[in-house]
Design a protein around this motif. Structure first.
Motif, PDB file in Angstrom:
ATOM      1  N   LEU A  16      -5.976   8.448   2.821  1.00 35.27           N
ATOM      2  CA  LEU A  16      -7.129   7.928   3.192  1.00 35.27           C
ATOM      3  C   LEU A  16      -7.986   7.533   2.141  1.00 35.27           C
ATOM      4  O   LEU A  16      -8.420   6.221   1.998  1.00 35.27           O
ATOM      5  N   ARG A  17      -8.252   8.169   1.069  1.00 36.41           N
ATOM      6  CA  ARG A  17      -9.076   8.190  -0.186  1.00 36.41           C
ATOM      7  C   ARG A  17      -8.285   7.015  -0.815  1.00 36.41           C
ATOM      8  O   ARG A  17      -9.095   6.220  -1.301  1.00 36.41           O
ATOM      9  N   LEU A  18      -7.156   7.183  -1.044  1.00 35.86           N
ATOM     10  CA  LEU A  18      -6.352   5.876  -1.685  1.00 35.86           C
ATOM     11  C   LEU A  18      -6.395   4.589  -1.210  1.00 35.86           C
ATOM     12  O   LEU A  18      -6.650   3.642  -1.744  1.00 35.86           O
ATOM     13  N   TYR A  19      -6.375   4.765   0.322  1.00 34.51           N
ATOM     14  CA  TYR A  19      -6.740   3.252   0.703  1.00 34.51           C
ATOM     15  C   TYR A  19      -8.021   2.972   0.548  1.00 34.51           C
ATOM     16  O   TYR A  19      -8.384   1.618   0.354  1.00 34.51           O
ATOM     17  N   SER A  20      -8.986   3.576   0.894  1.00 37.98           N
ATOM     18  CA  SER A  20     -10.557   3.500   0.843  1.00 37.98           C
ATOM     19  C   SER A  20     -11.008   3.067  -0.562  1.00 37.98           C
ATOM     20  O   SER A  20     -12.073   2.317  -0.760  1.00 37.98           O
ATOM     21  N   ASP A  21     -10.426   3.594  -1.560  1.00 38.66           N
ATOM     22  CA  ASP A  21     -10.996   3.516  -2.880  1.00 38.66           C
ATOM     23  C   ASP A  21     -10.063   2.995  -3.972  1.00 38.66           C
ATOM     24  O   ASP A  21      -8.966   3.574  -4.384  1.00 38.66           O
ATOM     25  N   VAL A  22      -9.866   1.425  -4.369  1.00 36.82           N
ATOM     26  CA  VAL A  22      -9.106   0.971  -5.103  1.00 36.82           C
ATOM     27  C   VAL A  22      -8.955   1.508  -6.299  1.00 36.82           C
ATOM     28  O   VAL A  22      -8.277   1.150  -7.221  1.00 36.82           O
ATOM     29  N   GLN A  23      -9.997   2.192  -6.794  1.00 36.52           N
ATOM     30  CA  GLN A  23     -10.204   2.914  -8.258  1.00 36.52           C
ATOM     31  C   GLN A  23      -9.728   4.219  -8.189  1.00 36.52           C
ATOM     32  O   GLN A  23      -9.083   4.552  -9.290  1.00 36.52           O
ATOM     33  N   PHE A  24      -9.658   4.929  -7.151  1.00 41.00           N
ATOM     34  CA  PHE A  24      -9.206   6.389  -7.232  1.00 41.00           C
ATOM     35  C   PHE A  24      -7.779   6.485  -7.760  1.00 41.00           C
ATOM     36  O   PHE A  24      -6.857   6.138  -7.182  1.00 41.00           O
ATOM     37  N   ALA A  25      -7.323   7.368  -8.842  1.00 44.01           N
ATOM     38  CA  ALA A  25      -6.182   7.881  -8.987  1.00 44.01           C
ATOM     39  C   ALA A  25      -5.390   6.740  -9.787  1.00 44.01           C
ATOM     40  O   ALA A  25      -4.150   7.060 -10.098  1.00 44.01           O
ATOM     41  N   ARG A  26      -6.013   5.605  -9.956  1.00 45.03           N
ATOM     42  CA  ARG A  26      -5.274   4.396 -10.431  1.00 45.03           C
ATOM     43  C   ARG A  26      -4.671   4.513 -11.857  1.00 45.03           C
ATOM     44  O   ARG A  26      -3.997   3.832 -12.371  1.00 45.03           O
ATOM     45  N   ALA A  27      -5.172   5.775 -12.470  1.00 45.36           N
ATOM     46  CA  ALA A  27      -4.803   5.770 -13.946  1.00 45.36           C
ATOM     47  C   ALA A  27      -3.426   6.098 -13.984  1.00 45.36           C
ATOM     48  O   ALA A  27      -2.554   6.009 -14.886  1.00 45.36           O
ATOM     49  N   PHE A  28      -2.632   6.696 -12.881  1.00 45.25           N
ATOM     50  CA  PHE A  28      -1.390   7.203 -12.821  1.00 45.25           C
ATOM     51  C   PHE A  28      -0.616   5.754 -12.550  1.00 45.25           C
ATOM     52  O   PHE A  28      -0.421   5.370 -11.654  1.00 45.25           O
ATOM     53  N   ARG A  29       0.217   5.620 -13.517  1.00 49.92           N
ATOM     54  CA  ARG A  29       0.805   4.099 -13.810  1.00 49.92           C
ATOM     55  C   ARG A  29       2.496   4.335 -13.117  1.00 49.92           C
ATOM     56  O   ARG A  29       3.042   3.369 -12.979  1.00 49.92           O
ATOM     57  N   TYR A  30       2.829   5.628 -13.437  1.00 49.35           N
ATOM     58  CA  TYR A  30       4.248   5.667 -12.939  1.00 49.35           C
ATOM     59  C   TYR A  30       5.209   5.064 -13.943  1.00 49.35           C
ATOM     60  O   TYR A  30       6.537   4.908 -13.953  1.00 49.35           O
ATOM     61  N   ASP A  31       4.676   5.384 -15.292  1.00 49.01           N
ATOM     62  CA  ASP A  31       5.481   4.719 -16.555  1.00 49.01           C
ATOM     63  C   ASP A  31       6.301   5.961 -17.090  1.00 49.01           C
ATOM     64  O   ASP A  31       6.204   7.174 -16.479  1.00 49.01           O
ATOM     65  N   SER A  32       6.929   5.977 -18.071  1.00 49.84           N
ATOM     66  CA  SER A  32       7.901   7.006 -18.419  1.00 49.84           C
ATOM     67  C   SER A  32       6.964   8.055 -18.875  1.00 49.84           C
ATOM     68  O   SER A  32       7.388   9.362 -18.559  1.00 49.84           O
ATOM     69  N   GLU A  33       5.692   8.001 -19.453  1.00 49.68           N
ATOM     70  CA  GLU A  33       4.765   9.198 -19.815  1.00 49.68           C
ATOM     71  C   GLU A  33       4.511   9.657 -18.581  1.00 49.68           C
ATOM     72  O   GLU A  33       4.379  11.012 -18.737  1.00 49.68           O
ATOM     73  N   ASP A  34       4.138   9.019 -17.626  1.00 43.23           N
ATOM     74  CA  ASP A  34       3.438   9.683 -16.175  1.00 43.23           C
ATOM     75  C   ASP A  34       4.476  10.562 -15.724  1.00 43.23           C
ATOM     76  O   ASP A  34       4.744  11.671 -15.352  1.00 43.23           O
ATOM     77  N   ILE A  35       5.886   9.841 -15.530  1.00 45.00           N
ATOM     78  CA  ILE A  35       6.819  10.576 -14.796  1.00 45.00           C
ATOM     79  C   ILE A  35       7.243  11.835 -15.715  1.00 45.00           C
ATOM     80  O   ILE A  35       7.619  12.844 -15.134  1.00 45.00           O
ATOM     81  N   PHE A  72       0.891  -1.429   0.063  1.00 49.02           N
ATOM     82  CA  PHE A  72       0.183  -0.231  -0.075  1.00 49.02           C
ATOM     83  C   PHE A  72       0.894   1.457   0.018  1.00 49.02           C
ATOM     84  O   PHE A  72       0.555   2.210  -0.997  1.00 49.02           O
ATOM     85  N   TYR A  73       1.895   1.464   0.769  1.00 44.07           N
ATOM     86  CA  TYR A  73       2.665   2.545   0.880  1.00 44.07           C
ATOM     87  C   TYR A  73       3.411   2.758  -0.592  1.00 44.07           C
ATOM     88  O   TYR A  73       3.632   3.777  -0.817  1.00 44.07           O
ATOM     89  N   ILE A  74       3.794   1.734  -0.964  1.00 45.25           N
ATOM     90  CA  ILE A  74       4.490   2.039  -2.287  1.00 45.25           C
ATOM     91  C   ILE A  74       3.340   2.424  -3.167  1.00 45.25           C
ATOM     92  O   ILE A  74       3.545   3.261  -3.965  1.00 45.25           O
ATOM     93  N   THR A  75       2.243   1.838  -3.314  1.00 45.12           N
ATOM     94  CA  THR A  75       1.009   2.202  -4.158  1.00 45.12           C
ATOM     95  C   THR A  75       0.501   3.979  -3.841  1.00 45.12           C
ATOM     96  O   THR A  75       0.548   4.590  -4.713  1.00 45.12           O
ATOM     97  N   ALA A  76       0.718   3.946  -2.767  1.00 41.06           N
ATOM     98  CA  ALA A  76       0.354   5.650  -2.270  1.00 41.06           C
ATOM     99  C   ALA A  76       1.504   6.430  -2.786  1.00 41.06           C
ATOM    100  O   ALA A  76       1.194   7.431  -3.146  1.00 41.06           O
ATOM    101  N   THR A  77       2.622   6.127  -2.676  1.00 37.67           N
ATOM    102  CA  THR A  77       3.792   6.964  -3.076  1.00 37.67           C
ATOM    103  C   THR A  77       3.827   7.304  -4.629  1.00 37.67           C
ATOM    104  O   THR A  77       3.677   8.186  -4.983  1.00 37.67           O
ATOM    105  N   ARG A  78       3.015   6.167  -5.511  1.00 37.66           N
ATOM    106  CA  ARG A  78       3.257   6.241  -6.898  1.00 37.66           C
ATOM    107  C   ARG A  78       2.031   7.025  -6.980  1.00 37.66           C
ATOM    108  O   ARG A  78       2.140   7.915  -7.928  1.00 37.66           O
ATOM    109  N   LEU A  79       0.729   7.066  -6.378  1.00 40.95           N
ATOM    110  CA  LEU A  79      -0.413   7.872  -6.678  1.00 40.95           C
ATOM    111  C   LEU A  79      -0.261   9.391  -6.187  1.00 40.95           C
ATOM    112  O   LEU A  79      -1.059  10.042  -6.741  1.00 40.95           O
ATOM    113  N   LEU A  80       0.438   9.506  -4.994  1.00 38.10           N
ATOM    114  CA  LEU A  80       0.500  10.974  -4.586  1.00 38.10           C
ATOM    115  C   LEU A  80       1.394  11.855  -5.320  1.00 38.10           C
ATOM    116  O   LEU A  80       1.458  13.033  -5.465  1.00 38.10           O
ATOM    117  N   ARG A  81       2.362  11.130  -6.199  1.00 36.36           N
ATOM    118  CA  ARG A  81       3.240  11.860  -7.136  1.00 36.36           C
ATOM    119  C   ARG A  81       2.374  12.629  -8.206  1.00 36.36           C
ATOM    120  O   ARG A  81       2.861  13.877  -8.874  1.00 36.36           O
TER     121      ARG A  81
END
Length: 471
Positions: free
Chosen positions: A374-393, A200-209
Motif C-alpha cells: 500500500l505504501r509503494l502504491y500511495s507514495d511514488v517516491q518511497f523506496a524508488r532508489a532501488f533500481r534493480y540494476d546489477s549493483e542492487d541485485i 504497478f505490480y512489476i514496480t512493486a515486485t522490484r521494490l519489495l525485493r
C-alpha cells in the motif's frame, strides 16, 4: 496524506467486497514435510503395483474431499502444499491457514492410526538426510510435469527438499480503476487499465525485493540441520537462523538485473530466458516475483500431458511424422510459457518466509507486506532508489544470505543507500515508514511482534535456539 489515502483504500475495499465477496487481496501457500515417528520423510505405502507416494495416499484416503481441493502435490513423496483462498485482510488469510494446518494434523492422525505409529509434519528443511532422485517424485504427476520435476532434480538435487511459505499480495481493483480514470489524457496515453495495473505490480515486485532480507530475518525459523556423525543420523543446532533459505535454490541465471525494472523489461528478459531454456516450467525462483491470475504453470503442464495423450493414443500422428512425446511435451510447455508471459499482472508473490511461527508472528509478517504494498502504491517516491540494476541485485543477494545466517543480528547494506545498517535498525525504519498508514487502517497493533523484534526481541529461530540450549 496517509488518512486521505486510507479513506480511498477503505472505500475501494468496500466496493470490492460488494462486487466480489468470494475474492480477496492476500493469499498464503504453506508447504510441509510429512515425517514418520522418527522424523524421517514418509516415502511410499504399499508394495508392487499397489505402491504409491505417501502424499498421494494421504490426499486420497485421509483428507476429506472438500478439504483436499486446497492441497496439492509438491516435488517429493513427503511434501504437501496447502493454499488459502484470497482474503481481504491479512488476519483472515492467516486464520484460514491455521485451519488448513489443523486439517493436516487431523489427516496425519488418521493415517497414523492406520499404520500404527505417530506421524508428524515439519516446516523448512528435512531433519534426516535422504537419498533424493527421480524415484522421489510422486507417481500421480503427469508426464510433462514429471519431466519438468526430473529436470529440476537433475539440476538442484536435494536442495529442493525444503518447505516454505509463499505470500501473495494484491490491491483492490476499484482503486486501480479510479486512479487510472483520473489520470490526464497525456498520462494515460494509449495505455489500458491492465497496463496500468501490470506496471504497478512489476514496480512493486522490484521494490519489495529491497525488503526481502528483512522478510527473511523476521520469519527465520530453521536453525537445525540434518547430518551424519560417526555413522549415525543426527540433528544439529547450527549458528544459522534460516537453513531453509541457505538451502533452497536461488539461481543467478534467472535472477537477472533489470528483470523487474519495468513491465517492458520483464517481458523482453522473460522471453529471452524461455527461448534459451534457462527458465522452464515454474523455476523462476526469484525471492519476489510478479504473477498473473491466469492458470498456473502447473495446470498448463498438466494440459500438455492431456493433449499428448489424445494425440498419440488416437493415432493422429504416425511414427516419423512428429517428435517423440517427451520432445513434444517440451515444445508445448515452452509455447505455453511464451504465450503467458505477456498477461496482465495481478499480484506479487514473496517466497522467502520460513514456517512454524506463532499466530501473532504470522499475522504481523503478512500485515507488514500488505502495508508496504500500500505504501509503494500511495507514495511514488518511497523506496524508488532501488533500481534493480546489477549493483542492487548483488547487494540484495548478499543481504539475503546474511539474513539467512544471522537474521535480526545481521549487519546488511542499506538497500537504498549502500551504507551499513543493523537489521533491527532497518526493521525499525521500515516500521516507522508504514506506521502512519497502519494507524489510519487500525493495523498497527497487528505489528506488535515486529516492533518487539526491532527493540531486541527474539524471532522464532532465536526462540528455538534459546529453548534447545536450555534443555
Amino acid at each position: 496524506m496517509p488518512q486521505k489515502f486510507a479513506d480511498k483504500y477503505l472505500l475501494s475495499l468496500e466496493q470490492s467486497i460488494k462486487e466480489k465477496p468470494q475474492s480477496g487481496l492476500n493469499g498464503f501457500e504453506q508447504e510441509w514435510n510429512l515425517l514418520d515417528e522418527e522424523l524421517r520423510p514418509l516415502l511410499t505405502v504399499g508394495v508392487g503395483p499397489n505402491q504409491q507416494s505417501f502424499v498421494d495416499y494421504l490426499r486420497a484416503e485421509s483428507i476429506p474431499q472438500w478439504q483436499a481441493q486446497f492441497s496439492q502435490l509438491e516435488v517429493f513423496h513427503w511434501m504437501i502444499e496447502w493454499a488459502t483462498r484470497p482474503f481481504y485482510t491479512p488476519r483472515g488469510t492467516i486464520y484460514e491457514a491455521r485451519l488448513m494446518e489443523a486439517s493436516l494434523i487431523n489427516a496425519l492422525h488418521k493415517a497414523g492410526l492406520n499404520f500404527g505409529e505417530r506421524l508428524h509434519y515439519w516446516h523448512g528443511n528435512l531433519l534426516f538426510l535422504t537419498d533424493i532422485g527421480h524415484h522421489s517424485i510422486p507417481g500421480n504427476w503427469s508426464i510433462a510435469k514429471r519431466r519438468y520435476l526430473e529436470k529440476c532434480v537433475d539440476l538442484y538435487g536435494g536442495t529442493l527438499a525444503t518447505a516454505g511459505i509463499h505470500s501473495n499480495l494484491s490491491l483492490p481493483d476499484p482503486m486501480f480503476t479510479w486512479d487510472f480514470m483520473h489520470l490526464s489524457a497525456t498520462e494515460r496515453g494509449d495505455k489500458h487499465l491492465d497496463d496500468f495495473k501490470s506496471e504497478f505490480y512489476i514496480t512493486a515486485t522490484r521494490l519489495l525485493r529491497a525488503f526481502s532480507s528483512l522478510f527473511i530475518a523476521t520469519a527465520a525459523s530453521t536453525p537445525m540441520q540434518a547430518q551424519v556423525k560417526d555413522g549415525r543420523a543426527v540433528v544439529i543446532l547450527t549458528e544459522n537462523d534460516s537453513v531453509r533459505n541457505l538451502t533452497f535454490p536461488n539461481p543467478r541465471e534467472v535472477d537477472l538485473p533489470d528483470l523487474y525494472r519495468s513491465y517492458n523489461d520483464y517481458l523482453q528478459i522473460s522471453y529471452d530466458l524461455v527461448r534459451r531454456g534457462v527458465r522452464f516450467g515454474n523455476n523462476n525462483w526469484t525471492p519476489v516475483r510478479a504473477r498473473s491470475f491466469a492458470e498456473p504453470v502447473e495446470r498448463l503442464i498438466s494440459t500438455t500431458s492431456d493433449e499428448l495423450t489424445h494425440l498419440y493414443t488416437r493415432g493422429l500422428f504416425s511414427v516419423g511424422e512428429a517428435p517423440p512425446p517427451e520432445e513434444m511435451a517440451l515444445q508445448i510447455e515452452k509455447q505455453n510459457l511464451m504465450a503467458r508471459i505477456n498477461l496482465p499482472m495481478g499480484r506479487v508473490e514473496v517466497r522467502v518466509d520460513d514456517g512454524g511461527h506463532s499466530l501473532d508472528i504470522d499475522v504481523a509478517n503478512l500485515t507488514l507486506k500488505h502495508l508496504l504494498l500500500l505504501r509503494l502504491y500511495s507514495d511514488v517516491q518511497f523506496a524508488r532508489a532501488f533500481r534493480y540494476d546489477s549493483e542492487d541485485i548483488q547487494r540484495a543477494r548478499k543481504n539475503e544470505n546474511l539474513a539467512a545466517k544471522s537474521s535480526l543480528r545481521a549487519e546488511i547494506e542499506n538497500p537504498f543507500t549502500g551504507k551499513p545498517i543493523a537489521m533491527r535498525d532497518f526493521l525499525k525504519w521500515t516500521l516507522n515508514e508504514v506506521k502512519p498508514l497502519a494507524q489510519a487502517l487500525n493495523m498497527w497493533e497487528d505489528l506488535t511482534p515486529l516492533v518487539e523484534m526491532s527493540e531486541g526481541g527474539k524471532n522464532t529461530s532465536e526462540k528455538f535456539r534459546a529453548r534447545l540450549q536450555n534443555e
